[in-house]
Design a protein around this motif. Structure first.
Motif, PDB file in Angstrom:
ATOM      1  N   PRO A 467      51.312  21.594  38.968  1.00  0.00           N
ATOM      2  CA  PRO A 467      50.514  20.499  38.383  1.00  0.00           C
ATOM      3  C   PRO A 467      49.782  19.655  39.420  1.00  0.00           C
ATOM      4  O   PRO A 467      48.853  18.930  39.059  1.00  0.00           O
ATOM      5  CB  PRO A 467      51.576  19.663  37.640  1.00  0.00           C
ATOM      6  CG  PRO A 467      52.730  20.583  37.435  1.00  0.00           C
ATOM      7  CD  PRO A 467      52.740  21.502  38.602  1.00  0.00           C
ATOM      8  N   LYS A 468      50.198  19.733  40.704  1.00  0.00           N
ATOM      9  CA  LYS A 468      49.502  18.939  41.713  1.00  0.00           C
ATOM     10  C   LYS A 468      48.082  19.444  41.963  1.00  0.00           C
ATOM     11  O   LYS A 468      47.229  18.687  42.430  1.00  0.00           O
ATOM     12  CB  LYS A 468      50.291  18.962  43.025  1.00  0.00           C
ATOM     13  CG  LYS A 468      51.624  18.239  42.949  1.00  0.00           C
ATOM     14  CD  LYS A 468      52.321  18.253  44.298  1.00  0.00           C
ATOM     15  CE  LYS A 468      53.652  17.507  44.244  1.00  0.00           C
ATOM     16  NZ  LYS A 468      54.349  17.515  45.553  1.00  0.00           N
ATOM     17  N   GLU A 469      47.862  20.717  41.671  1.00  0.00           N
ATOM     18  CA  GLU A 469      46.519  21.273  41.833  1.00  0.00           C
ATOM     19  C   GLU A 469      45.724  20.983  40.571  1.00  0.00           C
ATOM     20  O   GLU A 469      45.887  21.643  39.547  1.00  0.00           O
ATOM     21  CB  GLU A 469      46.586  22.780  42.107  1.00  0.00           C
ATOM     22  CG  GLU A 469      47.280  23.150  43.397  1.00  0.00           C
ATOM     23  CD  GLU A 469      46.509  22.652  44.599  1.00  0.00           C
ATOM     24  OE1 GLU A 469      45.283  22.460  44.488  1.00  0.00           O
ATOM     25  OE2 GLU A 469      47.137  22.437  45.650  1.00  0.00           O
ATOM     26  N   MET A 470      44.865  19.967  40.639  1.00  0.00           N
ATOM     27  CA  MET A 470      44.104  19.562  39.462  1.00  0.00           C
ATOM     28  C   MET A 470      42.665  19.254  39.849  1.00  0.00           C
ATOM     29  O   MET A 470      42.357  18.985  41.002  1.00  0.00           O
ATOM     30  CB  MET A 470      44.739  18.338  38.805  1.00  0.00           C
ATOM     31  CG  MET A 470      44.787  17.104  39.699  1.00  0.00           C
ATOM     32  SD  MET A 470      45.437  15.657  38.839  1.00  0.00           S
ATOM     33  CE  MET A 470      47.094  16.210  38.482  1.00  0.00           C
ATOM     34  N   THR A 471      41.804  19.314  38.826  1.00  0.00           N
ATOM     35  CA  THR A 471      40.386  19.034  39.001  1.00  0.00           C
ATOM     36  C   THR A 471      39.915  18.184  37.827  1.00  0.00           C
ATOM     37  O   THR A 471      40.393  18.345  36.706  1.00  0.00           O
ATOM     38  CB  THR A 471      39.563  20.333  39.059  1.00  0.00           C
ATOM     39  OG1 THR A 471      40.122  21.196  40.051  1.00  0.00           O
ATOM     40  CG2 THR A 471      38.117  20.052  39.411  1.00  0.00           C
ATOM     41  N   ARG A 472      38.976  17.277  38.097  1.00  0.00           N
ATOM     42  CA  ARG A 472      38.426  16.398  37.070  1.00  0.00           C
ATOM     43  C   ARG A 472      36.962  16.738  36.833  1.00  0.00           C
ATOM     44  O   ARG A 472      36.251  17.147  37.756  1.00  0.00           O
ATOM     45  CB  ARG A 472      38.546  14.931  37.499  1.00  0.00           C
ATOM     46  CG  ARG A 472      39.976  14.463  37.677  1.00  0.00           C
ATOM     47  CD  ARG A 472      40.027  13.089  38.329  1.00  0.00           C
ATOM     48  NE  ARG A 472      41.385  12.608  38.461  1.00  0.00           N
ATOM     49  CZ  ARG A 472      42.002  11.816  37.587  1.00  0.00           C
ATOM     50  NH1 ARG A 472      41.337  11.379  36.521  1.00  0.00           N
ATOM     51  NH2 ARG A 472      43.248  11.430  37.766  1.00  0.00           N
ATOM     52  N   VAL A 473      36.532  16.516  35.590  1.00  0.00           N
ATOM     53  CA  VAL A 473      35.144  16.724  35.237  1.00  0.00           C
ATOM     54  C   VAL A 473      34.723  15.626  34.262  1.00  0.00           C
ATOM     55  O   VAL A 473      35.529  15.135  33.456  1.00  0.00           O
ATOM     56  CB  VAL A 473      34.925  18.125  34.617  1.00  0.00           C
ATOM     57  CG1 VAL A 473      35.537  18.212  33.233  1.00  0.00           C
ATOM     58  CG2 VAL A 473      33.446  18.481  34.581  1.00  0.00           C
ATOM     59  N   ALA A 474      33.448  15.227  34.372  1.00  0.00           N
ATOM     60  CA  ALA A 474      32.921  14.183  33.495  1.00  0.00           C
ATOM     61  C   ALA A 474      32.385  14.815  32.205  1.00  0.00           C
ATOM     62  O   ALA A 474      31.676  15.830  32.244  1.00  0.00           O
ATOM     63  CB  ALA A 474      31.818  13.404  34.199  1.00  0.00           C
ATOM     64  N   VAL A 475      32.722  14.188  31.063  1.00  0.00           N
ATOM     65  CA  VAL A 475      32.251  14.624  29.740  1.00  0.00           C
ATOM     66  C   VAL A 475      31.556  13.438  29.081  1.00  0.00           C
ATOM     67  O   VAL A 475      32.172  12.381  28.873  1.00  0.00           O
ATOM     68  CB  VAL A 475      33.411  15.126  28.859  1.00  0.00           C
ATOM     69  CG1 VAL A 475      32.886  15.521  27.485  1.00  0.00           C
ATOM     70  CG2 VAL A 475      34.116  16.298  29.522  1.00  0.00           C
ATOM     71  N   PHE A 476      30.269  13.596  28.766  1.00  0.00           N
ATOM     72  CA  PHE A 476      29.488  12.540  28.136  1.00  0.00           C
ATOM     73  C   PHE A 476      29.308  12.885  26.654  1.00  0.00           C
ATOM     74  O   PHE A 476      28.781  13.961  26.326  1.00  0.00           O
ATOM     75  CB  PHE A 476      28.120  12.401  28.818  1.00  0.00           C
ATOM     76  CG  PHE A 476      28.218  12.189  30.299  1.00  0.00           C
ATOM     77  CD1 PHE A 476      28.574  10.952  30.805  1.00  0.00           C
ATOM     78  CD2 PHE A 476      27.976  13.223  31.192  1.00  0.00           C
ATOM     79  CE1 PHE A 476      28.664  10.739  32.177  1.00  0.00           C
ATOM     80  CE2 PHE A 476      28.069  13.033  32.551  1.00  0.00           C
ATOM     81  CZ  PHE A 476      28.419  11.783  33.041  1.00  0.00           C
ATOM     82  N   VAL A 477      29.733  11.988  25.796  1.00  0.00           N
ATOM     83  CA  VAL A 477      29.635  12.188  24.340  1.00  0.00           C
ATOM     84  C   VAL A 477      28.609  11.199  23.802  1.00  0.00           C
ATOM     85  O   VAL A 477      28.787   9.976  23.929  1.00  0.00           O
ATOM     86  CB  VAL A 477      30.993  11.986  23.654  1.00  0.00           C
ATOM     87  CG1 VAL A 477      30.862  12.230  22.154  1.00  0.00           C
ATOM     88  CG2 VAL A 477      32.037  12.926  24.255  1.00  0.00           C
ATOM     89  N   ARG A 478      27.547  11.731  23.218  1.00  0.00           N
ATOM     90  CA  ARG A 478      26.500  10.892  22.625  1.00  0.00           C
ATOM     91  C   ARG A 478      26.676  10.891  21.115  1.00  0.00           C
ATOM     92  O   ARG A 478      26.728  11.951  20.488  1.00  0.00           O
ATOM     93  CB  ARG A 478      25.120  11.427  22.995  1.00  0.00           C
ATOM     94  CG  ARG A 478      23.978  10.607  22.426  1.00  0.00           C
ATOM     95  CD  ARG A 478      22.645  11.208  22.829  1.00  0.00           C
ATOM     96  NE  ARG A 478      21.543  10.423  22.327  1.00  0.00           N
ATOM     97  CZ  ARG A 478      20.260  10.730  22.481  1.00  0.00           C
ATOM     98  NH1 ARG A 478      19.936  11.850  23.142  1.00  0.00           N
ATOM     99  NH2 ARG A 478      19.313   9.952  21.990  1.00  0.00           N
ATOM    100  N   ILE A 479      26.741   9.710  20.517  1.00  0.00           N
ATOM    101  CA  ILE A 479      26.931   9.557  19.075  1.00  0.00           C
ATOM    102  C   ILE A 479      25.563   9.464  18.422  1.00  0.00           C
ATOM    103  O   ILE A 479      24.768   8.572  18.762  1.00  0.00           O
ATOM    104  CB  ILE A 479      27.780   8.309  18.748  1.00  0.00           C
ATOM    105  CG1 ILE A 479      29.074   8.307  19.590  1.00  0.00           C
ATOM    106  CG2 ILE A 479      28.087   8.262  17.269  1.00  0.00           C
ATOM    107  CD1 ILE A 479      29.925   9.531  19.396  1.00  0.00           C
ATOM    108  N   LEU A 480      25.289  10.382  17.515  1.00  0.00           N
ATOM    109  CA  LEU A 480      24.004  10.402  16.814  1.00  0.00           C
ATOM    110  C   LEU A 480      24.078   9.534  15.564  1.00  0.00           C
ATOM    111  O   LEU A 480      25.108   9.451  14.888  1.00  0.00           O
ATOM    112  CB  LEU A 480      23.634  11.843  16.442  1.00  0.00           C
ATOM    113  CG  LEU A 480      23.541  12.821  17.624  1.00  0.00           C
ATOM    114  CD1 LEU A 480      23.203  14.217  17.136  1.00  0.00           C
ATOM    115  CD2 LEU A 480      22.514  12.341  18.632  1.00  0.00           C
ATOM    116  N   ASP A 481      22.936   8.905  15.249  1.00  0.00           N
ATOM    117  CA  ASP A 481      22.887   7.935  14.156  1.00  0.00           C
ATOM    118  C   ASP A 481      22.845   8.628  12.792  1.00  0.00           C
ATOM    119  O   ASP A 481      22.241   9.691  12.628  1.00  0.00           O
ATOM    120  CB  ASP A 481      21.667   7.033  14.336  1.00  0.00           C
ATOM    121  CG  ASP A 481      21.641   5.916  13.323  1.00  0.00           C
ATOM    122  OD1 ASP A 481      22.707   5.339  13.063  1.00  0.00           O
ATOM    123  OD2 ASP A 481      20.554   5.625  12.795  1.00  0.00           O
ATOM    124  N   VAL A 482      23.512   7.976  11.863  1.00  0.00           N
ATOM    125  CA  VAL A 482      23.472   8.353  10.443  1.00  0.00           C
ATOM    126  C   VAL A 482      23.164   7.087   9.652  1.00  0.00           C
ATOM    127  O   VAL A 482      23.646   5.999   9.994  1.00  0.00           O
ATOM    128  CB  VAL A 482      24.809   8.978   9.985  1.00  0.00           C
ATOM    129  CG1 VAL A 482      24.794   9.242   8.488  1.00  0.00           C
ATOM    130  CG2 VAL A 482      25.075  10.264  10.747  1.00  0.00           C
TER     131      VAL A 482
END
Length: 704
Positions: A467-482
């Motif tokens: 578990p010490k070997e880890m990597t992070r990544v950015a996730v961008f969530v855009r909310i669309l209008d209703v």
């Protein structure tokens, strides 16, 4: 001195042709006659002594040095021709050593030496002799000088000024190369016999060196003497007098000779193949090992430069020459990957930097070796398929809906399963969740674009086995209008109308806002909630105008009537100042908005009248930061339906020189009487046709 040597010297002394008789006779000569008697006698200071005529004559006396007999050594005899043998004359001796070293028999004139004499201490003695009448003490002969010269014998051996000499000569020198010169000195008389004639010979150091007998110059005697085989030599030189003949005396000295280095040996690698290992995680610049070529030479002759001349790893590795240790340090040039390649081969060359052209025939002065570098595997963290992810989702999706999937893999050869998780610091409200096995992101709470349009999440991928070997990544969530929000009135409207209002009179303009944000812009439809015969509503799909009966106003009243309304801050701008002609005022050039003029923005705080477009003037000097900031804010508020219905900033942002509008304030902009022409409303577009018809009517719009 031996008896043999003494006897030999005595015989030589007896046989000398210039020796005089030990008895010197004095003969009377006429006084006026001037003549030189005897030979020239050299003085110790180099001057020539001349004897004048006198009543006696003699030559030099000679005396052998180092006499070892028991009696006094006989030197010679003084005798005057006035001496009758009756003892009436007395001989007197004075000068160097008279009375001590030399004594004279005053009756007979015999001279003796009282002790042994060393020629090296004093080579000759100058004395004065006189014959006087013993009774009257008057001289019967004038006083005269004579010299006793000490004959040399070989009683001093040659000596060297140094007991030990130190010298050097380059290795591989040709035969006869001069090394050093030694010189011995002999205290004996060099002008008499061979006692001081020195001859040199070598007692130790053959066959490597030789010495010139007459000069003492030591030279090399063997070709190609190699320093790497032998560096130090000890040579013993003898100096012998008497021309080197038997019986001569001798002295010796020692000469230590060192062979100095020349570059006559090329560098050589001790191995044909060298194996090195390096971890794939080693950063660029890491030293992974060294190679070294040996060189039998020393100093600069052994200096080596290393380079990579061939191989499949020339672009992955580099080599640096370490001058202190004369090693080649191999370093990482580019990042390594065990999974891509596990073995590299380099061909490394070592070459002397200082080559002597005389020894090219011993070359080439370089060597090569093969270096094999093995890449070792390390446990690397997972790698995501993308550097970042962007997911778009409508705000009305159900809870638990998957909005996207992230993918990662273990780059190691032995792939390890991966576990996904969310960094909760980036999702404090826990609106999202992720499947730990497949990386699918899904909602855990309802979404609301009006609360948050973007969510910036961080997903973590870690190896299950490590578990010490880890990597992070950015996730961008855009909310669309209703369209999930009903329209709302922009403000609370509290409208007043005079009781004598005429039919068709405008009494209120109403606008609405919607939290939703459709791409084409909002369109609203207005109507009265309850039928009221006293009021009508004109629906312009943008704003709505509430009319009474009067369609003409004598004075344009501001729509904002309540002093309690926050919008009454407009009245505070009644102090215009000197405009741009006022040089004491601040520079409002950065607040100008020529774009608003080009877009024909209209004021919304008074009833429209004839539009006078201000004359454009050059913009103020660039002040990009503030100007751009204000322009962006203006555009935001112009497009924002929730903004107040008066655009005071647009009104006061631009004056221009000699503006035909005369005043910056809108409070007095509609005070003149007269008919108003509202035909320009038709130019605003189809949405304003209704207003153009209402205000641009015929006689019914005028007072009766």
């Amino acid at each position: 001195m031996t008896i043999y040597q003494f006897s030999l010297l005595f015989l030589l002394w007896v046989c000398l042709p210039h020796f005089c008789s030990p008895e010197i006779m004095f003969r009377r000569t006429p006084v006026p006659q001037k003549r030189i008697l005897g030979a020239h006698v050299p003085r110790s200071d180099g001057k020539i002594l001349h004897r004048q005529k006198r009543g006696w004559m003699w030559n030099q006396f000679f005396l052998l040095e180092e006499y070892t007999g028991s009696d006094y050594q006989y030197v010679g005899k003084l005798h005057s021709d006035q001496d009758k043998g009756d003892g009436s004359l007395k001989y007197i001796l004075s000068g160097d050593g008279a009375g001590t070293l030399f004594i004279i028999d005053e009756k007979t004139g015999d001279i003796h030496a009282t002790r042994r004499i060393d020629r090296e201490e004093k080579a000759f003695y100058t004395l004065r002799a006189q014959a006087i009448n013993r009774r009257t003490l008057r001289p019967v002969e004038p006083e005269s000088e004579f010299v006793i010269k000490i004959h040399d014998i070989n009683d001093n051996e040659p000596t060297f000024p140094e007991e030990i000499y130190t010298a050097s000569v380059p290795e591989m020198s040709v035969v006869g190369t001069s090394v050093v010169q030694v010189t011995a000195t002999d205290a004996d008389d060099p002008s008499y016999g061979n006692s001081a004639r020195v001859i040199y010979s070598i007692l130790q150091g053959q066959p490597y060196f030789s010495v010139e007998p007459e000069t003492g110059i030591i030279r090399t005697a063997l070709p190609n003497m190699n320093r790497e085989n032998r560096e130090q030599y000890q040579v013993v030189i003898q100096a012998k007098d008497m021309g080197g003949q038997m019986g001569g005396l001798s002295g010796t000295t020692t000469v230590n000779i060192t062979l100095t280095d020349v570059n006559d040996n090329p560098p050589r690698f001790p191995q044909n193949t060298i194996h090195l290992r390096v971890l794939e995680s080693s950063p660029v610049g890491t030293s992974i090992g060294s190679v070294k070529a040996t060189d039998a030479d020393t100093g600069k002759n052994a200096e080596v430069e290393y380079r990579i001349i061939d191989g499949d790893g020339t672009d992955m590795f580099d080599i640096i020459t370490e001058t202190d240790t004369q090693e080649g340090i191999i370093t990482v040039k580019k990042p390594l990957d065990y999974e891509s390649r596990r073995l590299y081969t380099l061909k490394v060359e070592a070459e002397n930097t200082h080559v002597d052209p005389r020894f090219y025939y011993l070359g080439p002065f370089k060597d090569t070796t093969i270096v094999k570098i093995s890449i070792e595997d390390v446990d690397e963290p997972p790698i995501f398929s993308r550097s970042s992810y962007l997911f778009e989702v409508h705000e009305d999706i159900e809870v638990g809906t998957i909005i996207g999937t992230v993918m990662a893999r273990d780059p190691d050869s032995t792939s390890s399963p991966i576990r996904f998780s969310l960094d909760r610091h980036t999702d404090l409200d826990r609106i999202f969740n992720i499947h730990s096995g497949n990386g699918s992101l899904y909602t855990s709470k309802p979404l609301d674009r009006e609360l948050s349009q973007w969510h910036n999440l961080t997903v973590i991928a870690a190896e299950i086995n490590n578990p010490k070997e880890m990597t992070r990544v950015a996730v961008f969530v855009r909310i669309l209008d209703v369209n999930d929000n009903a329209p709302q009135f922009a403000v609370f409207y509290d409208t007043f109308v005079c009781e004598n209002a005429r039919p068709g009179q405008l009494i209120q303009t109403i606008s609405a806002v919607d939290k939703d944000d459709p791409l084409g812009g909002q369109k609203f439809f207005f109507s009265l909630a309850a039928v009221n015969p006293n009021f009508t509503v004109q629906d312009n799909e943008v704003i709505v105008v509430l009319f009474a009966a009067l369609k003409r106003q004598r004075k344009k009243e501001p729509l904002i009537l309540s002093k309690e309304d926050i919008r009454d801050n407009i009245v505070s701008y009644n102090d215009e100042g000197g405009g741009e002609e006022d040089t004491q005022a601040f520079d409002i050039g950065t607040l100008r908005n020529p774009a608003a003029i080009e877009e024909k923005k209209l004021r919304r705080d008074i009833i429209p009248e004839t539009l006078f477009i201000p004359r454009r003037t050059p913009t103020a000097p660039d002040n990009t930061d503030v100007r751009d900031f204000i322009n962006e804010r203006l555009k935001e508020h112009d497009l924002d339906p929730t903004a107040p219905p008066y655009d005071s900033l647009a009104t006061y942002a631009y004056e221009g020189n000699d503006s035909i509008a005369e005043s910056l304030s809108s409070l007095e902009s509609g005070t003149t009487d007269g008919d108003q022409n509202y035909d320009y409303l038709r130019e605003w577009g189809p949405r304003f046709n209704k207003l153009a018809e209402m205000y641009g009517g015929g006689e019914s719009d005028k007072d009766s």
